[in-house]
Each structure stands twice: as structure tokens, then as C-alpha cells.
Scaffold this motif. Sequence first.
Motif, PDB file in Angstrom:
ATOM      1  N   PRO A   1       0.840  -1.194   0.000  1.00 47.53           N
ATOM      2  CA  PRO A   1       0.000   0.000   0.000  1.00 47.53           C
ATOM      3  C   PRO A   1       0.879   1.250   0.000  1.00 47.53           C
ATOM      4  N   ARG A   2       0.306   2.347  -0.455  1.00 50.53           N
ATOM      5  CA  ARG A   2       1.067   3.574  -0.689  1.00 50.53           C
ATOM      6  C   ARG A   2       1.647   4.153   0.585  1.00 50.53           C
ATOM      7  N   ALA A   3       1.091   4.066   1.624  1.00 50.43           N
ATOM      8  CA  ALA A   3       1.595   4.664   2.859  1.00 50.43           C
ATOM      9  C   ALA A   3       2.859   3.942   3.315  1.00 50.43           C
ATOM     10  N   HIS A   4       2.848   2.623   3.276  1.00 47.99           N
ATOM     11  CA  HIS A   4       4.027   1.868   3.688  1.00 47.99           C
ATOM     12  C   HIS A   4       5.126   1.970   2.626  1.00 47.99           C
ATOM     13  N   ALA A   5       4.742   1.987   1.393  1.00 47.19           N
ATOM     14  CA  ALA A   5       5.695   2.003   0.291  1.00 47.19           C
ATOM     15  C   ALA A   5       6.460   3.319   0.255  1.00 47.19           C
ATOM     16  N   SER A   6       5.829   4.463   0.544  1.00 49.21           N
ATOM     17  CA  SER A   6       6.522   5.736   0.468  1.00 49.21           C
ATOM     18  C   SER A   6       7.652   5.812   1.499  1.00 49.21           C
ATOM     19  N   GLU A   7       7.453   5.181   2.652  1.00 47.38           N
ATOM     20  CA  GLU A   7       8.473   5.167   3.676  1.00 47.38           C
ATOM     21  C   GLU A   7       9.724   4.403   3.185  1.00 47.38           C
ATOM     22  N   PHE A   8       9.491   3.257   2.591  1.00 54.53           N
ATOM     23  CA  PHE A   8      10.618   2.464   2.056  1.00 54.53           C
ATOM     24  C   PHE A   8      11.268   3.143   0.862  1.00 54.53           C
ATOM     25  N   ARG A   9      10.456   3.840   0.043  1.00 54.51           N
ATOM     26  CA  ARG A   9      11.007   4.504  -1.145  1.00 54.51           C
ATOM     27  C   ARG A   9      11.916   5.653  -0.740  1.00 54.51           C
ATOM     28  N   SER A  10      11.598   6.366   0.301  1.00 58.39           N
ATOM     29  CA  SER A  10      12.456   7.469   0.740  1.00 58.39           C
ATOM     30  C   SER A  10      13.786   6.892   1.269  1.00 58.39           C
ATOM     31  N   GLU A  11      13.792   5.739   1.910  1.00 58.05           N
ATOM     32  CA  GLU A  11      15.032   5.133   2.384  1.00 58.05           C
ATOM     33  C   GLU A  11      15.853   4.591   1.209  1.00 58.05           C
ATOM     34  N   ILE A  12      15.205   4.001   0.219  1.00 60.14           N
ATOM     35  CA  ILE A  12      15.898   3.461  -0.954  1.00 60.14           C
ATOM     36  C   ILE A  12      16.488   4.588  -1.767  1.00 60.14           C
ATOM     37  N   SER A  13      15.755   5.678  -1.923  1.00 60.46           N
ATOM     38  CA  SER A  13      16.302   6.780  -2.730  1.00 60.46           C
ATOM     39  C   SER A  13      17.510   7.390  -2.041  1.00 60.46           C
ATOM     40  N   GLY A  14      17.603   7.326  -0.725  1.00 59.61           N
ATOM     41  CA  GLY A  14      18.782   7.818   0.003  1.00 59.61           C
ATOM     42  C   GLY A  14      19.997   6.923  -0.275  1.00 59.61           C
ATOM     43  N   LEU A  15      19.767   5.652  -0.536  1.00 62.51           N
ATOM     44  CA  LEU A  15      20.874   4.744  -0.842  1.00 62.51           C
ATOM     45  C   LEU A  15      21.364   5.016  -2.237  1.00 62.51           C
TER      46      LEU A  15
END
Length: 174
Positions: free
Chosen positions: A160-174
Motif C-alpha cells: 500500500p502507498r503509505a508503507h511504500a513511500s516510507e521504504f522509497r524514501s530510504e531506498i532513494s537515500g541509498l
Amino acid sequence: HGRRARCRPHPHPGRKEEEFEWVKKEYFAREQMALGKIKEGVIMAIEHPGIAAGSATVAGIVLLKRPRSYLIQRVRRVFVSKETLLSGIQAEVNHMRQTVNLMSNESQKLMDRAATAEKRFQKGWNTLREEGRAIQSELKQISDIENQAVGLKGILDQLPRAHASEFRSEISGL
């Protein structure tokens, strides 16, 4: 021809007439001997003209000063010119030997340099191959990471979008 005039013993000094006769006979004997030798020489010269000409030439060279000095000068010039020629040839041979030795030394140096360059080339080629293998290994690891990231993105798309945005912000930092 084959006769030799014999010296007659000198009579004891006594009378002048005897002495005069004795001198006269000795002179006549010597004259006959000299004329006989000249006659033999003339006959030999007529029979053997080559020997006579050679004898006359040798006598002229030996007895006369001018032909002798001319012959000596000519022989000296020949020897000096031959000696000069030989010394020039010897110098040229020595120069050529030095040149050959120098070329041989230079050739050996070039062969040593070529062997050293070949060893360095082989070492560089081996290093390059090792680096190429290391780069290929790194590229494979990067490819594996990209594949994992694509798989993770696929998983994130399913969340779902709420959980996914949290992981996407961490992945984009990598």
C-alpha cells in the motif's frame, strides 16, 4: 784459352838488362792473360747475348753511382708506398673491427632492452587482464544489486502507498 800465365820468379838483382827483360816478359804474360780473358768474354757474349746484356746491366748498376742511386731511390719509393698502403689498410681494418664491436655491443643492448620491454608488456598485460576480471566481477555484482533493486521496487509497488513511500524514501537515500 785455358792457359794461365805463370808468374816467373824474379831473378836476383844483378844486372839492369836482366831486370828489364824480366819486367818485359812479365808485362807480355800479363797482357796475354788479359787479352785472353777479354777474348773469352767476347766469345761468351756472342754465344749468350742475354747473359752478356744482364752482366753489363748489373756491372753498370754496381760500378756507376748514378744508376745505383736511382735504383735505390726507386726501391725505397716502392717500399715506402707499400708500407704506407699497408698501414692505411691496417688502420681501416682496425676501424672496421671497432665498428663491428660497437655494433655488436649496441645490438646486445637493444636485445636486452627488447627483452625487458617484453617482460614489462607481459606484466602489464597480466595486470590488465586481472583488472578486467575484477571489473567484470564488480559489474556482475552491480547487475545483481540492480536486479535485487528491481525486485524490491516490484515488491514496493505491491505494498500500500503509505508503507511504500516510507521504504522509497530510504531506498532513494541509498
